[in-house]
Design an enzyme around this catalytic site. Structure first.
Site, PDB file in Angstrom:
ATOM      1  N   HIS A  69      46.180  30.273  53.141  1.00 40.81           N
ATOM      2  CA  HIS A  69      45.653  31.723  52.716  1.00 40.81           C
ATOM      3  C   HIS A  69      44.082  31.625  52.899  1.00 40.81           C
ATOM      4  CE1 HIS A  69      44.464  29.916  48.596  1.00 40.81           C
ATOM      5  NE2 HIS A  69      43.480  30.461  48.489  1.00 40.81           N
ATOM      6  N   ASP A 121      51.407  26.675  51.885  1.00 40.80           N
ATOM      7  CA  ASP A 121      50.071  27.284  51.597  1.00 40.80           C
ATOM      8  C   ASP A 121      49.278  26.092  52.636  1.00 40.80           C
ATOM      9  OD1 ASP A 121      47.813  28.853  51.313  1.00 40.80           O
ATOM     10  OD2 ASP A 121      47.702  28.454  49.304  1.00 40.80           O
ATOM     11  N   SER A 213      39.759  27.137  46.762  1.00 44.13           N
ATOM     12  CA  SER A 213      40.970  26.877  47.534  1.00 44.13           C
ATOM     13  C   SER A 213      40.911  26.319  48.883  1.00 44.13           C
ATOM     14  CB  SER A 213      41.397  28.564  48.181  1.00 44.13           C
ATOM     15  OG  SER A 213      41.993  29.090  46.788  1.00 44.13           O
TER      16      SER A 213
HETATM   17  N1  ARG Z   1      43.254  31.045  45.213  1.00 43.91           N
HETATM   18  C1  ARG Z   1      42.016  30.435  44.852  1.00 43.91           C
HETATM   19  C2  ARG Z   1      40.889  30.550  45.697  1.00 43.91           C
HETATM   20  O1  ARG Z   1      40.767  31.465  46.483  1.00 43.91           O
HETATM   21  C3  ARG Z   1      42.141  28.906  44.297  1.00 43.91           C
HETATM   22  C4  ARG Z   1      42.374  29.038  42.764  1.00 43.91           C
HETATM   23  C5  ARG Z   1      42.599  28.111  42.271  1.00 43.91           C
HETATM   24  N2  ARG Z   1      42.838  28.224  40.757  1.00 43.91           N
HETATM   25  C6  ARG Z   1      43.143  27.319  40.065  1.00 43.91           C
HETATM   26  N3  ARG Z   1      43.108  27.812  38.708  1.00 43.91           N
HETATM   27  N4  ARG Z   1      43.284  25.950  40.290  1.00 43.91           N
HETATM   28  O2  ARG Z   1      39.596  29.790  45.665  1.00 43.91           O
END
Ligand code: ARG
Length: 256
Positions: A69, A121, A213
């Site tokens: 992503h 992912d 992420s």
């Molecule tokens: N999808 C998130 C990002 O864009 C990562 C989130 C991870 N969240 C968590 N509570 N561990 O950075």
């Protein structure tokens, strides 16, 4: 990062407008600042203007493992063009000029990736020029010991230190134990143990957050997980979800 600029949590759907410089310093939740001595392989992924939006791990002099992503458009889902990405290594404080900025030559996104809640992912960036930083080893296919509930891993990133906070300008890390599959499945109905695992503490307070992420979850000096998603950050009962790197050994062997 220059004052006044913010790395929005675009990938979690958190509006950039909610983020201001008045908020407390924001990094991985809990834990502490760390350095490039501790984590030479920690890479910030930025756009071509230097805005950090994800993390990654240098696993050879020209390869970075990150989340799918992070390597696809949050709007169209299409692969991002290599020219729109940079990998910044050796720069714990993103407002400094330390380390180096590498251009990206090629982007590989797991072919089955359809969105982070359905798994896969995972992405690999190939850099145009080799980076001098020490790369991180990757857990092997048969190595499931890293994912035993209670095993402590360390997650690294420049993301927020609180759910509604601003992103951190400085690399931070926090130790979090792997949860049982039952706990993970309880929090996330789509949990699939073949390609995912969860890490967190029941009371919350230690977690990755928006902007982290793609960043590494390290067990015994090896890359075991990639920060994928979570409901909020550091909430009790909702651990963070990570891509289970050992589940993708064949794909990674072909890419690395
Ligand atoms: N999808 C998130 C990002 O864009 C990562 C989130 C991870 N969240 C968590 N509570 N561990 O950075």
């Amino acid at each position: 990062m220059a004052a006044g600029t913010v790395a929005a949590g675009a990938l979690t759907g958190v509006p950039a407008a909610a983020v201001t410089d008045d908020q407390p310093q924001a990094r991985v939740l809990g834990g502490a600042e760390t350095s490039t001595d501790q984590a030479p392989w920690a890479v910030a992924i930025t756009d071509s203007s230097g805005r950090q939006f994800c993390g990654g791990a240098l696993v050879s002099e020209v390869k970075v493992i990150t989340a799918a992503h992070c390597a696809t458009s949050s709007v169209t889902g299409d692969e991002r063009s290599p020219g729109s990405l940079r990998a910044v290594a050796g720069r714990a404080d993103l407002s400094s000029q330390n380390g180096s900025v590498a251009e990206v030559e090629d982007v590989w996104v797991h072919p089955e990736y359809r969105g982070y809640t359905s798994g896969d992912d995972l992405a690999v960036l190939t850099l145009r020029d080799p980076l001098p930083q020490q790369p991180l080893g990757v857990v092997g296919a048969a190595d499931d010991s890293a994912y035993r509930p209670g095993t402590t891993g360390t997650v690294y990133g420049w993301g927020r230190t609180s759910e509604d906070g601003a992103p951190s300008g400085v690399l931070r890390s926090v130790d979090v134990p792997v949860t049982s599959g039952r706990e993970c499945g309880h929090a996330y109905s789509e949990f699939d143990e073949r390609g995912m695992f969860c890490a967190g503490v029941p009371e919350g307070g230690r977690d990755a957050c928006a902007g982290d992420s793609g960043g590494p979850f390290v067990v015994d000096g090896e890359l075991a997980g990639v920060v994928s998603y979570g409901t909020g950050c550091g909430r009790p009962g909702t651990p963070g979800v990570y891509t289970k790197v050992s589940g993708y050994s064949a794909e990674l062997a072909a890419q690395l």
